[in-house]
Design a protein around this motif. Structure first.
Motif, PDB file in Angstrom:
ATOM      1  N   HIS A 114       0.815  -1.208   0.000  1.00  0.00           N
ATOM      2  CA  HIS A 114       0.000   0.000   0.000  1.00  0.00           C
ATOM      3  C   HIS A 114       0.856   1.269   0.000  1.00  0.00           C
ATOM      4  O   HIS A 114       0.336   2.364  -0.182  1.00  0.00           O
ATOM      5  CB  HIS A 114      -0.917   0.018   1.225  1.00  0.00           C
ATOM      6  N   PHE A 115       2.149   1.138   0.249  1.00  0.00           N
ATOM      7  CA  PHE A 115       3.015   2.313   0.285  1.00  0.00           C
ATOM      8  C   PHE A 115       3.278   2.822  -1.124  1.00  0.00           C
ATOM      9  O   PHE A 115       3.458   2.044  -2.055  1.00  0.00           O
ATOM     10  CB  PHE A 115       4.364   1.974   0.939  1.00  0.00           C
ATOM     11  N   ASP A 116       3.336   4.150  -1.259  1.00  0.00           N
ATOM     12  CA  ASP A 116       3.788   4.719  -2.521  1.00  0.00           C
ATOM     13  C   ASP A 116       5.206   5.242  -2.391  1.00  0.00           C
ATOM     14  O   ASP A 116       5.809   5.671  -3.375  1.00  0.00           O
ATOM     15  CB  ASP A 116       2.845   5.826  -3.018  1.00  0.00           C
ATOM     16  N   GLU A 117       5.756   5.204  -1.163  1.00  0.00           N
ATOM     17  CA  GLU A 117       7.135   5.600  -0.948  1.00  0.00           C
ATOM     18  C   GLU A 117       7.782   4.568  -0.034  1.00  0.00           C
ATOM     19  O   GLU A 117       7.324   3.427   0.042  1.00  0.00           O
ATOM     20  CB  GLU A 117       7.208   7.013  -0.380  1.00  0.00           C
ATOM     21  N   LEU A 118       8.837   4.943   0.679  1.00  0.00           N
ATOM     22  CA  LEU A 118       9.558   4.015   1.548  1.00  0.00           C
ATOM     23  C   LEU A 118       8.802   3.783   2.850  1.00  0.00           C
ATOM     24  O   LEU A 118       7.880   4.525   3.193  1.00  0.00           O
ATOM     25  CB  LEU A 118      10.966   4.562   1.801  1.00  0.00           C
ATOM     26  N   PRO A 119       9.205   2.754   3.631  1.00  0.00           N
ATOM     27  CA  PRO A 119       8.386   2.331   4.767  1.00  0.00           C
ATOM     28  C   PRO A 119       8.256   3.313   5.928  1.00  0.00           C
ATOM     29  O   PRO A 119       7.222   3.324   6.595  1.00  0.00           O
ATOM     30  CB  PRO A 119       9.083   1.048   5.243  1.00  0.00           C
ATOM     31  N   VAL A 120       9.297   4.105   6.200  1.00  0.00           N
ATOM     32  CA  VAL A 120       9.270   4.953   7.401  1.00  0.00           C
ATOM     33  C   VAL A 120       9.567   6.396   7.022  1.00  0.00           C
ATOM     34  O   VAL A 120      10.540   6.675   6.307  1.00  0.00           O
ATOM     35  CB  VAL A 120      10.295   4.477   8.456  1.00  0.00           C
ATOM     36  N   SER A 121       8.740   7.315   7.511  1.00  0.00           N
ATOM     37  CA  SER A 121       8.969   8.743   7.270  1.00  0.00           C
ATOM     38  C   SER A 121       9.317   9.427   8.581  1.00  0.00           C
ATOM     39  O   SER A 121       8.727   9.146   9.625  1.00  0.00           O
ATOM     40  CB  SER A 121       7.732   9.394   6.645  1.00  0.00           C
ATOM     41  N   VAL A 122      10.303  10.318   8.497  1.00  0.00           N
ATOM     42  CA  VAL A 122      10.818  11.015   9.680  1.00  0.00           C
ATOM     43  C   VAL A 122      10.831  12.509   9.400  1.00  0.00           C
ATOM     44  O   VAL A 122      11.266  12.950   8.324  1.00  0.00           O
ATOM     45  CB  VAL A 122      12.243  10.531  10.043  1.00  0.00           C
ATOM     46  N   LEU A 123      10.373  13.282  10.361  1.00  0.00           N
ATOM     47  CA  LEU A 123      10.384  14.741  10.265  1.00  0.00           C
ATOM     48  C   LEU A 123      10.958  15.301  11.546  1.00  0.00           C
ATOM     49  O   LEU A 123      10.646  14.806  12.638  1.00  0.00           O
ATOM     50  CB  LEU A 123       8.967  15.269  10.049  1.00  0.00           C
ATOM     51  N   THR A 124      11.790  16.325  11.437  1.00  0.00           N
ATOM     52  CA  THR A 124      12.369  16.937  12.624  1.00  0.00           C
ATOM     53  C   THR A 124      11.586  18.176  13.045  1.00  0.00           C
ATOM     54  O   THR A 124      10.937  18.836  12.227  1.00  0.00           O
ATOM     55  CB  THR A 124      13.827  17.360  12.390  1.00  0.00           C
ATOM     56  N   THR A 125      11.674  18.491  14.330  1.00  0.00           N
ATOM     57  CA  THR A 125      11.045  19.721  14.817  1.00  0.00           C
ATOM     58  C   THR A 125      11.717  20.948  14.216  1.00  0.00           C
ATOM     59  O   THR A 125      11.061  21.982  14.040  1.00  0.00           O
ATOM     60  CB  THR A 125      11.106  19.782  16.345  1.00  0.00           C
ATOM     61  N   ALA A 126      13.004  20.853  13.884  1.00  0.00           N
ATOM     62  CA  ALA A 126      13.692  21.989  13.262  1.00  0.00           C
ATOM     63  C   ALA A 126      13.061  22.335  11.924  1.00  0.00           C
ATOM     64  O   ALA A 126      12.831  23.512  11.601  1.00  0.00           O
ATOM     65  CB  ALA A 126      15.181  21.675  13.086  1.00  0.00           C
ATOM     66  N   THR A 127      12.755  21.315  11.130  1.00  0.00           N
ATOM     67  CA  THR A 127      12.130  21.540   9.830  1.00  0.00           C
ATOM     68  C   THR A 127      10.678  21.969   9.990  1.00  0.00           C
ATOM     69  O   THR A 127      10.198  22.877   9.290  1.00  0.00           O
ATOM     70  CB  THR A 127      12.235  20.272   8.978  1.00  0.00           C
ATOM     71  N   LEU A 128       9.961  21.346  10.914  1.00  0.00           N
ATOM     72  CA  LEU A 128       8.559  21.718  11.141  1.00  0.00           C
ATOM     73  C   LEU A 128       8.453  23.165  11.605  1.00  0.00           C
ATOM     74  O   LEU A 128       7.559  23.904  11.166  1.00  0.00           O
ATOM     75  CB  LEU A 128       7.945  20.780  12.177  1.00  0.00           C
ATOM     76  N   GLU A 214      10.198  18.991  -1.684  1.00  0.00           N
ATOM     77  CA  GLU A 214      10.793  17.945  -0.848  1.00  0.00           C
ATOM     78  C   GLU A 214      10.914  18.410   0.606  1.00  0.00           C
ATOM     79  O   GLU A 214      11.407  19.507   0.879  1.00  0.00           O
ATOM     80  CB  GLU A 214      12.164  17.543  -1.380  1.00  0.00           C
ATOM     81  N   LEU A 215      10.488  17.542   1.534  1.00  0.00           N
ATOM     82  CA  LEU A 215      10.550  17.909   2.949  1.00  0.00           C
ATOM     83  C   LEU A 215      10.541  16.645   3.793  1.00  0.00           C
ATOM     84  O   LEU A 215       9.689  15.784   3.624  1.00  0.00           O
ATOM     85  CB  LEU A 215       9.362  18.790   3.326  1.00  0.00           C
ATOM     86  N   GLY A 216      11.485  16.548   4.732  1.00  0.00           N
ATOM     87  CA  GLY A 216      11.560  15.391   5.608  1.00  0.00           C
ATOM     88  C   GLY A 216      12.355  14.267   4.979  1.00  0.00           C
ATOM     89  O   GLY A 216      12.902  14.394   3.878  1.00  0.00           O
ATOM     90  N   ALA A 217      12.443  13.142   5.684  1.00  0.00           N
ATOM     91  CA  ALA A 217      13.270  12.019   5.242  1.00  0.00           C
ATOM     92  C   ALA A 217      12.462  10.741   5.154  1.00  0.00           C
ATOM     93  O   ALA A 217      11.550  10.508   5.948  1.00  0.00           O
ATOM     94  CB  ALA A 217      14.438  11.818   6.210  1.00  0.00           C
ATOM     95  N   LEU A 218      12.828   9.910   4.193  1.00  0.00           N
ATOM     96  CA  LEU A 218      12.267   8.576   4.058  1.00  0.00           C
ATOM     97  C   LEU A 218      13.363   7.557   4.335  1.00  0.00           C
ATOM     98  O   LEU A 218      14.519   7.751   3.930  1.00  0.00           O
ATOM     99  CB  LEU A 218      11.706   8.362   2.659  1.00  0.00           C
ATOM    100  N   ALA A 219      12.986   6.481   5.010  1.00  0.00           N
ATOM    101  CA  ALA A 219      13.986   5.504   5.427  1.00  0.00           C
ATOM    102  C   ALA A 219      13.491   4.084   5.211  1.00  0.00           C
ATOM    103  O   ALA A 219      12.285   3.810   5.246  1.00  0.00           O
ATOM    104  CB  ALA A 219      14.337   5.706   6.902  1.00  0.00           C
ATOM    105  N   ALA A 220      14.443   3.184   5.008  1.00  0.00           N
ATOM    106  CA  ALA A 220      14.190   1.749   5.055  1.00  0.00           C
ATOM    107  C   ALA A 220      14.549   1.258   6.452  1.00  0.00           C
ATOM    108  O   ALA A 220      15.234   1.948   7.216  1.00  0.00           O
ATOM    109  CB  ALA A 220      15.031   1.035   3.996  1.00  0.00           C
ATOM    110  N   VAL A 221      14.093   0.073   6.784  1.00  0.00           N
ATOM    111  CA  VAL A 221      14.390  -0.515   8.091  1.00  0.00           C
ATOM    112  C   VAL A 221      15.576  -1.454   7.930  1.00  0.00           C
ATOM    113  O   VAL A 221      15.479  -2.471   7.241  1.00  0.00           O
ATOM    114  CB  VAL A 221      13.167  -1.270   8.649  1.00  0.00           C
ATOM    115  N   SER A 222      16.701  -1.105   8.540  1.00  0.00           N
ATOM    116  CA  SER A 222      17.887  -1.947   8.429  1.00  0.00           C
ATOM    117  C   SER A 222      18.003  -2.942   9.576  1.00  0.00           C
ATOM    118  O   SER A 222      18.745  -3.917   9.475  1.00  0.00           O
ATOM    119  CB  SER A 222      19.156  -1.085   8.351  1.00  0.00           C
ATOM    120  N   ARG A 223      17.285  -2.674  10.675  1.00  0.00           N
ATOM    121  CA  ARG A 223      17.208  -3.649  11.763  1.00  0.00           C
ATOM    122  C   ARG A 223      15.856  -3.531  12.447  1.00  0.00           C
ATOM    123  O   ARG A 223      15.509  -2.467  12.941  1.00  0.00           O
ATOM    124  CB  ARG A 223      18.320  -3.420  12.799  1.00  0.00           C
ATOM    125  N   PRO A 224      15.064  -4.602  12.455  1.00  0.00           N
ATOM    126  CA  PRO A 224      13.785  -4.548  13.161  1.00  0.00           C
ATOM    127  C   PRO A 224      14.002  -4.349  14.652  1.00  0.00           C
ATOM    128  O   PRO A 224      15.066  -4.650  15.194  1.00  0.00           O
ATOM    129  CB  PRO A 224      13.167  -5.929  12.873  1.00  0.00           C
TER     130      PRO A 224
END
Length: 242
Positions: A114-128, A214-224
């Protein structure tokens, strides 16, 4: 990368794609992302998934963001809530009436993500915080950007610090580890109305002008592993000689 990236401020899971999510104190993270995240979607008779945009796989369905969903410990389907926050007893019947479409219903993910991008999205308070300053006319909080992880960054951290993480890994002690890949490309959903957040198309305009959407980061999971509010996310140091 700095000694720490930040502290996990909030964790968000979105059981139904393009609907509002649920706040968690802790969550297990596996290869496909946060357990239960985007596990369900609104699917139409042609097999397209409800989204904020039209593509080959997705169909724009206005109004989904005014709904919310909670998975909790349920395994037979998420609990769906209407725009007033009231639980819906029959999600499929409600969705057909709410969207005025007879061919829609909740569908659990199968072999196709169901994802259209990578599994985990991360946003920082600095960017927000930068977004809030750049668009003073809009009500801004992280829900506009639907991160899984809102990360509180150390004082003095510049906005868009996420850009410096791409190609690197970071993790929490004894828990999940993320491999940062690229920025998240934003669409009209960042300005869409949802409970507590009025329609604000100027948010996307500013991000498009200043950040090429573009805003924030997308990540894969390298260790569950587990992520918890209050966890310190720190860079993974390469072994000597590697």
């Amino acid at each position: 990368m700095p000694e720490i990236l930040g502290v996990v401020e909030r964790l968000w899971r979105y059981p139904v794609k393009s609907a509002g999510g649920e706040l968690l104190g802790s969550v297990e993270v596996e290869g496909r992302g946060l357990v239960g995240d985007r596990l369900y979607a609104v699917r139409d008779g042609a097999g397209k998934l409800g989204s904020g945009k039209n593509t080959r796989r997705f169909r724009r369905m206005d109004g989904l963001l005014r709904l919310s969903a909670r998975l909790g410990s349920r395994i037979d389907g998420p609990e769906l809530f209407d725009p007033l926050g009231m639980p819906v007893p029959d999600p499929d019947a409600f969705l057909r009436a709410y969207l005025e479409q007879e061919d829609v219903g909740l569908a659990r993910e199968d072999a196709v993500s169901h994802f259209d991008e990578l599994p985990v999205s991360v946003l920082t308070t600095a960017t927000l915080d930068w977004v809030a300053r750049a668009v003073p006319s809009a009500v801004v909080d992280e829900r506009r950007f639907r991160p899984n992880v809102l990360l509180r960054t150390p004082p003095g951290t510049p906005p868009f610090v996420e850009d410096s993480w791409f190609g690197r890994e970071a993790g929490v002690r004894g828990g999940a580890r993320l491999a940062f890949v690229r920025a998240s490309v934003r669409c009209a959903m960042v300005g869409a109305a949802q409970p507590g957040l009025p329609h604000a198309p100027e948010v996307l305009r500013v991000i498009a002008q200043q950040r090429d959407t573009e805003l924030g980061a997308l990540a894969a999971v390298s260790r569950p592993g587990t992520l918890r509010v209050g966890d310190v996310l720190a860079p993974v140091r390469a072994r000597v000689g590697v």
